[in-house]
Design a protein around this motif. Structure first.
Motif, PDB file in Angstrom:
ATOM      1  N   PHE A   1      93.479   8.383  24.596  1.00 58.83           N
ATOM      2  CA  PHE A   1      92.484   9.190  23.887  1.00 58.83           C
ATOM      3  C   PHE A   1      91.267   8.353  23.505  1.00 58.83           C
ATOM      4  N   ASN A   2      91.493   7.195  22.887  1.00 51.66           N
ATOM      5  CA  ASN A   2      90.381   6.363  22.438  1.00 51.66           C
ATOM      6  C   ASN A   2      89.599   5.775  23.610  1.00 51.66           C
ATOM      7  N   PHE A   3      90.291   5.433  24.694  1.00 52.68           N
ATOM      8  CA  PHE A   3      89.594   4.915  25.872  1.00 52.68           C
ATOM      9  C   PHE A   3      88.652   5.966  26.456  1.00 52.68           C
ATOM     10  N   PHE A   4      89.151   7.193  26.616  1.00 52.21           N
ATOM     11  CA  PHE A   4      88.311   8.253  27.178  1.00 52.21           C
ATOM     12  C   PHE A   4      87.201   8.676  26.217  1.00 52.21           C
ATOM     13  N   ARG A   5      87.452   8.599  24.918  1.00 55.59           N
ATOM     14  CA  ARG A   5      86.386   8.903  23.962  1.00 55.59           C
ATOM     15  C   ARG A   5      85.260   7.891  24.093  1.00 55.59           C
ATOM     16  N   ALA A   6      85.607   6.611  24.229  1.00 53.55           N
ATOM     17  CA  ALA A   6      84.578   5.587  24.414  1.00 53.55           C
ATOM     18  C   ALA A   6      83.828   5.800  25.722  1.00 53.55           C
ATOM     19  N   LEU A   7      84.558   6.119  26.788  1.00 53.91           N
ATOM     20  CA  LEU A   7      83.921   6.354  28.085  1.00 53.91           C
ATOM     21  C   LEU A   7      82.967   7.539  28.026  1.00 53.91           C
ATOM     22  N   ASP A   8      83.387   8.625  27.411  1.00 54.39           N
ATOM     23  CA  ASP A   8      82.539   9.822  27.349  1.00 54.39           C
ATOM     24  C   ASP A   8      81.273   9.574  26.542  1.00 54.39           C
ATOM     25  N   THR A   9      81.410   8.897  25.404  1.00 56.79           N
ATOM     26  CA  THR A   9      80.219   8.650  24.581  1.00 56.79           C
ATOM     27  C   THR A   9      79.283   7.646  25.247  1.00 56.79           C
ATOM     28  N   ILE A  10      79.819   6.717  26.034  1.00 53.21           N
ATOM     29  CA  ILE A  10      78.952   5.807  26.804  1.00 53.21           C
ATOM     30  C   ILE A  10      78.108   6.606  27.794  1.00 53.21           C
ATOM     31  N   LEU A  11      78.719   7.573  28.460  1.00 49.98           N
ATOM     32  CA  LEU A  11      77.988   8.413  29.408  1.00 49.98           C
ATOM     33  C   LEU A  11      76.931   9.253  28.699  1.00 49.98           C
ATOM     34  N   LEU A  12      77.242   9.748  27.500  1.00 45.23           N
ATOM     35  CA  LEU A  12      76.279  10.557  26.759  1.00 45.23           C
ATOM     36  C   LEU A  12      75.099   9.715  26.281  1.00 45.23           C
ATOM     37  N   VAL A  13      75.380   8.527  25.773  1.00 40.56           N
ATOM     38  CA  VAL A  13      74.315   7.660  25.264  1.00 40.56           C
ATOM     39  C   VAL A  13      73.419   7.171  26.397  1.00 40.56           C
ATOM     40  N   SER A  14      74.022   6.851  27.533  1.00 36.89           N
ATOM     41  CA  SER A  14      73.256   6.327  28.666  1.00 36.89           C
ATOM     42  C   SER A  14      72.680   7.426  29.551  1.00 36.89           C
ATOM     43  N   ASP A  15      73.066   8.684  29.297  1.00 35.43           N
ATOM     44  CA  ASP A  15      72.627   9.833  30.081  1.00 35.43           C
ATOM     45  C   ASP A  15      73.018   9.691  31.560  1.00 35.43           C
TER      46      ASP A  15
ATOM     47  N   ILE B   1      72.453  14.403  24.628  1.00 36.16           N
ATOM     48  CA  ILE B   1      71.731  14.094  23.387  1.00 36.16           C
ATOM     49  C   ILE B   1      70.305  13.649  23.721  1.00 36.16           C
ATOM     50  N   ILE B   2      69.788  14.094  24.846  1.00 36.01           N
ATOM     51  CA  ILE B   2      68.461  13.676  25.325  1.00 36.01           C
ATOM     52  C   ILE B   2      67.429  14.772  25.032  1.00 36.01           C
ATOM     53  N   ASN B   3      66.229  14.339  24.597  1.00 34.26           N
ATOM     54  CA  ASN B   3      65.080  15.230  24.383  1.00 34.26           C
ATOM     55  C   ASN B   3      65.375  16.344  23.378  1.00 34.26           C
ATOM     56  N   CYS B   4      65.957  15.976  22.262  1.00 34.75           N
ATOM     57  CA  CYS B   4      66.223  16.971  21.220  1.00 34.75           C
ATOM     58  C   CYS B   4      66.048  16.350  19.835  1.00 34.75           C
TER      59      CYS B   4
ATOM     60  N   TRP C   1      72.619  24.516  26.912  1.00 32.74           N
ATOM     61  CA  TRP C   1      72.918  23.249  26.246  1.00 32.74           C
ATOM     62  C   TRP C   1      71.758  22.763  25.385  1.00 32.74           C
ATOM     63  N   LEU C   2      70.614  23.401  25.462  1.00 31.89           N
ATOM     64  CA  LEU C   2      69.432  22.973  24.708  1.00 31.89           C
ATOM     65  C   LEU C   2      68.767  24.211  24.105  1.00 31.89           C
ATOM     66  N   LEU C   3      68.906  24.372  22.788  1.00 29.47           N
ATOM     67  CA  LEU C   3      68.396  25.553  22.105  1.00 29.47           C
ATOM     68  C   LEU C   3      67.042  25.221  21.484  1.00 29.47           C
ATOM     69  N   CYS C   4      66.013  25.905  21.911  1.00 31.78           N
ATOM     70  CA  CYS C   4      64.656  25.592  21.470  1.00 31.78           C
ATOM     71  C   CYS C   4      64.127  26.682  20.530  1.00 31.78           C
ATOM     72  N   GLU C   5      63.700  26.259  19.337  1.00 31.22           N
ATOM     73  CA  GLU C   5      63.024  27.168  18.408  1.00 31.22           C
ATOM     74  C   GLU C   5      61.546  27.282  18.796  1.00 31.22           C
ATOM     75  N   GLU C   6      60.961  26.154  19.245  1.00 24.49           N
ATOM     76  CA  GLU C   6      59.596  26.081  19.735  1.00 24.49           C
ATOM     77  C   GLU C   6      59.608  25.196  20.980  1.00 24.49           C
ATOM     78  N   PRO C   7      58.574  25.231  21.792  1.00 21.85           N
ATOM     79  CA  PRO C   7      58.566  24.410  23.013  1.00 21.85           C
ATOM     80  C   PRO C   7      58.807  22.931  22.768  1.00 21.85           C
ATOM     81  N   ASP C   8      58.365  22.409  21.626  1.00 29.21           N
ATOM     82  CA  ASP C   8      58.531  20.980  21.365  1.00 29.21           C
ATOM     83  C   ASP C   8      59.547  20.710  20.249  1.00 29.21           C
ATOM     84  N   HIS C   9      60.353  21.697  19.937  1.00 26.28           N
ATOM     85  CA  HIS C   9      61.354  21.524  18.875  1.00 26.28           C
ATOM     86  C   HIS C   9      62.680  22.141  19.341  1.00 26.28           C
ATOM     87  N   CYS C  10      63.499  21.321  19.978  1.00 28.03           N
ATOM     88  CA  CYS C  10      64.762  21.802  20.543  1.00 28.03           C
ATOM     89  C   CYS C  10      65.959  21.095  19.913  1.00 28.03           C
TER      90      CYS C  10
END
Length: 400
Positions: A91-105, A23-26, A6-15
């Motif tokens: 569909f829209n309810f679950f899209r909002a729920l999923d993106t809330i989880l992604l933003v809040s990690d 969407i964390i640490n990239c 889920w996290l593709l790194c070209e360099e140790p500090d550039h993923c």
């Protein structure tokens, strides 16, 4: 930083992150945060709008989401407009729920996140498949009397549409769960295999559904145009409602087909070039934007059409009773084009009962030209579209 599936790194500090799961640490964290924040607000607003439409139609007007009366065998037929809005709202309810989880990690489990990411799109596909359900049955019933059969058996339509509704929930969830499990075990080859398979399934379903909606929609518009031309007065009540109906069919058809084809292309390219896309910052954000807002834009246009242009929902056979709910009657009289006769309007349930009783005699009299044409209109608001049929003089003796 060590790279993962889920996290593709070209360099140790550039993923670069797979923004479907995290969407964390990239490198894409900040732009994806803003993209998903906009999507949260937008999806919630559309979900609220959809809930209002459902309340108005299902609670206030007593229009069911599923039609049990006209169902054949064990198949439950969803009513196109109500089910389109219902599953579109989910569909829209679950899209909002999923993106809330992604933003809040929150819920960092990749299997859960993978399922939650794919689930909303399955409901979105389900909404369009339910719409196809209504178009297919209406065109089939119309074609039985006006022209050659579209589908000879309603059961075939039930099987096809039910398959398009249920199969994505089975195949796609299996693939997403398997991909997540293998990714967590660092078995990247198997994880990529199931990820590719998942998005090729998506591409296949989107293409099939878009093709069927386009074919059925164009056929329906041709039927509506045929009956519009048969109207003696192009400015009468029936003509205006046919025109409004055709407008709504065009809007939903164009939106659904365009949305499905765009989604198909995105899924197909992502399945083939996932690594290359994620490692390219611009390409990754470009795909993410189209992927994120494709369904949201489609549901927005459809819902606004229902809210802003209520005349597009007008039926050829609608009347109101004292409590505000919509009823359908064969007592309303409109003027038609054939010999300046008055034509009563009756609904599609009447047509289905009548067709079974008079199929043979109607076909014979129509072929001989011995018919007194009546416009028989379906539940346009409930079935999304307007169907019109020619029935014989014998039909008048049957009452609703």
């Amino acid at each position: 930083m060590e790279g993962t599936f889920w996290l593709l790194c070209e360099e140790p500090d550039h993923c670069h992150c797979d923004w479907r799961i995290s969407i964390i640490n990239c490198y894409e964290s900040k732009p994806m945060f803003y993209i998903y924040t906009v999507n949260i607000v937008w999806s919630l607003l559309i979900a609220i709008m959809g809930s209002g439409i459902i309340y108005d139609r299902v609670i206030r007007k007593k229009l069911p989401i599923f039609d049990f009366e006209s169902s054949v065998g064990n198949f439950i037929r969803p009513r196109p407009i109500e089910s389109l809005v219902f599953f579109g709202t989910i569909f829209n309810f679950f899209r909002a729920l999923d993106t809330i989880l992604l933003v809040s990690d929150a819920l960092p489990n990749s299997i859960v996140r993978s399922i939650l990411y794919e689930l909303p799109w399955q409901f979105g596909l389900c909404a369009f498949a339910c719409y196809l359900f209504g178009i297919a049955h209406t065109v089939s019933h119309s074609s039985k009397i006006i022209r050659n059969n579209w589908f000879r058996s309603s059961i075939r339509i039930d099987i096809l549409c039910t398959t398009l509704i249920t199969l994505p929930f089975i195949t796609n969830n299996i693939c997403s769960i398997a991909a997540s499990i293998y990714a967590d075990r660092s078995q990247f080859y198997q994880a990529k295999l199931f990820t590719d398979l998942l998005y090729h399934f998506w591409s296949f379903y989107c293409f099939i559904l878009a093709s069927f909606i386009l074919f059925a929609g164009l056929r329906l518009l041709k039927i509506l145009q045929h009956h519009l031309e048969n109207q003696h007065d192009q400015d009468n009540h029936a003509s205006h409602k046919i025109k409004h109906g055709a407008f709504k069919v065009k809007v939903v058809m164009v939106v659904s087909v365009t949305s499905l084809l765009v989604f198909m292309l995105i899924k197909c390219f992502y399945g083939i070039f996932r690594k290359e896309i994620l490692l390219n910052h611009v390409a990754s954000l470009f795909v993410a934007i189209f992927w994120t807002f494709d369904g949201t834009v489609a549901s927005t246009v459809v819902f606004l059409t229902l809210v802003i242009n209520p005349k597009a929902l007008s039926q050829l056979n609608i009347s109101s009773n004292s409590n505000g709910s919509e009823t359908y009657t064969n007592t309303q009289v409109l003027s038609t084009s054939h010999n300046n006769q008055q034509t009563p309007v009756v609904d599609s349930d009447y047509l289905q009962r009548e067709y079974q009783l008079n199929n043979l005699s109607a076909s014979n009299e129509i072929s001989k030209g011995k018919y007194n044409p009546f416009i028989v209109s379906s539940e346009f608001e409930q079935s999304t579209i307007s169907e019109t049929h020619l029935v014989t003089e014998e039909s008048k003796r049957y009452k609703l």
